[in-house]
Write an enzyme that holds these catalytic residues in place. Sequence first.
Site, short mmCIF file in Angstrom:
data_model
loop_
_atom_site.label_atom_id
_atom_site.label_comp_id
_atom_site.label_asym_id
_atom_site.label_seq_id
_atom_site.Cartn_x
_atom_site.Cartn_y
_atom_site.Cartn_z
N LYS A 126 -13.65 -53.49 -26.79
CA LYS A 126 -14.67 -52.49 -27.23
C LYS A 126 -14.07 -51.32 -28.13
CE LYS A 126 -17.82 -52.40 -23.82
NZ LYS A 126 -18.10 -51.96 -22.52
N GLY A 181 -3.15 -52.21 -20.23
CA GLY A 181 -3.08 -53.29 -19.09
C GLY A 181 -2.74 -54.59 -19.80
N GLY A 229 -5.58 -45.82 -19.56
CA GLY A 229 -6.48 -44.89 -19.94
C GLY A 229 -5.72 -43.43 -20.11
P1 ADP Z 1 -5.74 -53.15 -23.25
O1 ADP Z 1 -6.23 -53.40 -21.83
O2 ADP Z 1 -4.31 -53.79 -23.72
O3 ADP Z 1 -6.21 -51.71 -23.59
P2 ADP Z 1 -8.38 -54.03 -23.82
O4 ADP Z 1 -8.78 -53.89 -22.18
O5 ADP Z 1 -9.14 -53.06 -24.63
O6 ADP Z 1 -6.68 -54.11 -24.13
O7 ADP Z 1 -8.92 -55.44 -24.36
C1 ADP Z 1 -8.21 -56.55 -23.83
C2 ADP Z 1 -9.32 -57.43 -24.01
O8 ADP Z 1 -10.07 -57.84 -25.40
C3 ADP Z 1 -8.89 -59.05 -23.73
O9 ADP Z 1 -9.28 -59.53 -22.72
C4 ADP Z 1 -9.06 -59.63 -24.89
O10 ADP Z 1 -9.63 -61.15 -24.72
C5 ADP Z 1 -10.24 -58.99 -25.46
N1 ADP Z 1 -10.68 -59.45 -27.09
C6 ADP Z 1 -9.67 -59.23 -28.14
N2 ADP Z 1 -10.05 -59.84 -29.29
C7 ADP Z 1 -11.39 -60.12 -28.72
C8 ADP Z 1 -12.36 -60.79 -29.90
N3 ADP Z 1 -12.29 -61.05 -30.90
N4 ADP Z 1 -13.57 -61.03 -29.23
C9 ADP Z 1 -13.69 -60.82 -27.65
N5 ADP Z 1 -12.64 -60.08 -26.86
C10 ADP Z 1 -11.58 -59.83 -27.31
MG MG Z 2 -7.61 -53.70 -20.63
#
Ligand code: ADP
Ligand code: MG
Length: 394
Positions: A198, A351, A374
């Site tokens: 998001k 994460g 975070g």
């Molecule tokens: P991080 O934990 O590394 O900060 P986020 O929690 O923001 O990352 O996002 C990770 C999630 O985003 C993953 O579960 C992944 O499946 C999802 N994601 C990445 N690209 C897409 C996409 N195009 N459509 C839907 N979900 C996505």
């Molecule tokens: Mg995450």
Amino acid sequence: MRLRTLEDLPDPAGKRVFVRVDFNVPLDGGRVADDLRIRSTLPTLNELLDRGASLVLASHLGRPKGQVVEKYRLAPLADRLAELLGREVSAVSDVVGEEAQAVCGHVEPGEVVLLENLRFDPREEQNDAGFAGELADLADLYVDDAFGAAHRAHASVVALAERLPSVAGRLLQREVEVLSRLLEGPDEPYVAVLGGAKVSDKLGPIAALVERVDALLIGGAMAFTFLAADGVEVGKSLVEPDRFDDVRRARTLARERGALIQLPEDVVVAPEVAADAQRQTVGVDAIPRDQLGLDIGPRTVEEFARTLADAKTILWNGPMGVFELEPFSAGTRGVARAVAGARAFTVVGGGDSLLAVKRLGLEGSFDHLSTGGGASLEYLEGRELPGIRVLEED
Ligand code: ADP
Ligand code: MG
């Protein structure tokens, strides 16, 4: 402002040191699925043990919301920690109750106690002074090595640090050193790669990063909000229309500064989020209305890799696609390799990003894996983290 570190700690020999750790790790059927956060605290724990201390460790796990929740007990973490330390770790079954008091009252130098989940007590998240006082009674000195909790004004992070002689452990110290370098004086070109689910989760960091980076590469689902704000037809891809103004503002700011925002040129689309869905790679101007984008395409990986190859500093946070499903993992793999291969100072946070790095076997290929999801992002926004503020010299 200078962070107090283990050099500033009064002699811990024969003393009980309360170490706030962040053992909030993924569990799988009662076993630790990823122990990065536990391993990362070993330098601090071993240093204190070598200096003759006994350790009273405390962590949170999950969101038990002030109640005892069986699946969030810390006993499995004590087992893993004992293996890593090569010595016994006693897990007590309460936080500040009779058992904790009894065990901590008789702890000898070299012994390690792990208290129960801090968040089983509602007073932890309230930064309650009485709770901090009860925690303080269990030890003589305080060391904070829980970077992942530094953005929370909780009792074990702030109120307790105000009560006992308190310093940062080696992990917290290293996190602050690395991230402050990104904030204050990164070698340029400084390139940030952002992805994940998001855009709304990361608007703060996006706004802060466009002020500092030479290029911002955007992948993951958040790219579709950027594209849709530009009028691109993105089909069923995840879009947050209430954030269009924010992403437009970020683009304007970047343009004014001469910073590049690079968006995907091609994407992997499918009719649904499923490993066996019929997928295809299309240009971003040809996303079918009934499909959604689940990964960046190979042309985009190439373009991102070109920018990354010139970078001197790289921050990567957020997967480029639904990497959990193999058919949509190539973008994340490609970018991970490009970051790992760049002749730059490389930092990875988040994460899910760390999980992707682990699956790819690339854990050793970056300069720093940030253990605070975070907390890292808030730090990079330039915000003051309460758990760090309390450990700084006045
Ligand atoms: P991080 O934990 O590394 O900060 P986020 O929690 O923001 O990352 O996002 C990770 C999630 O985003 C993953 O579960 C992944 O499946 C999802 N994601 C990445 N690209 C897409 C996409 N195009 N459509 C839907 N979900 C996505
Ligand atoms: Mg995450």
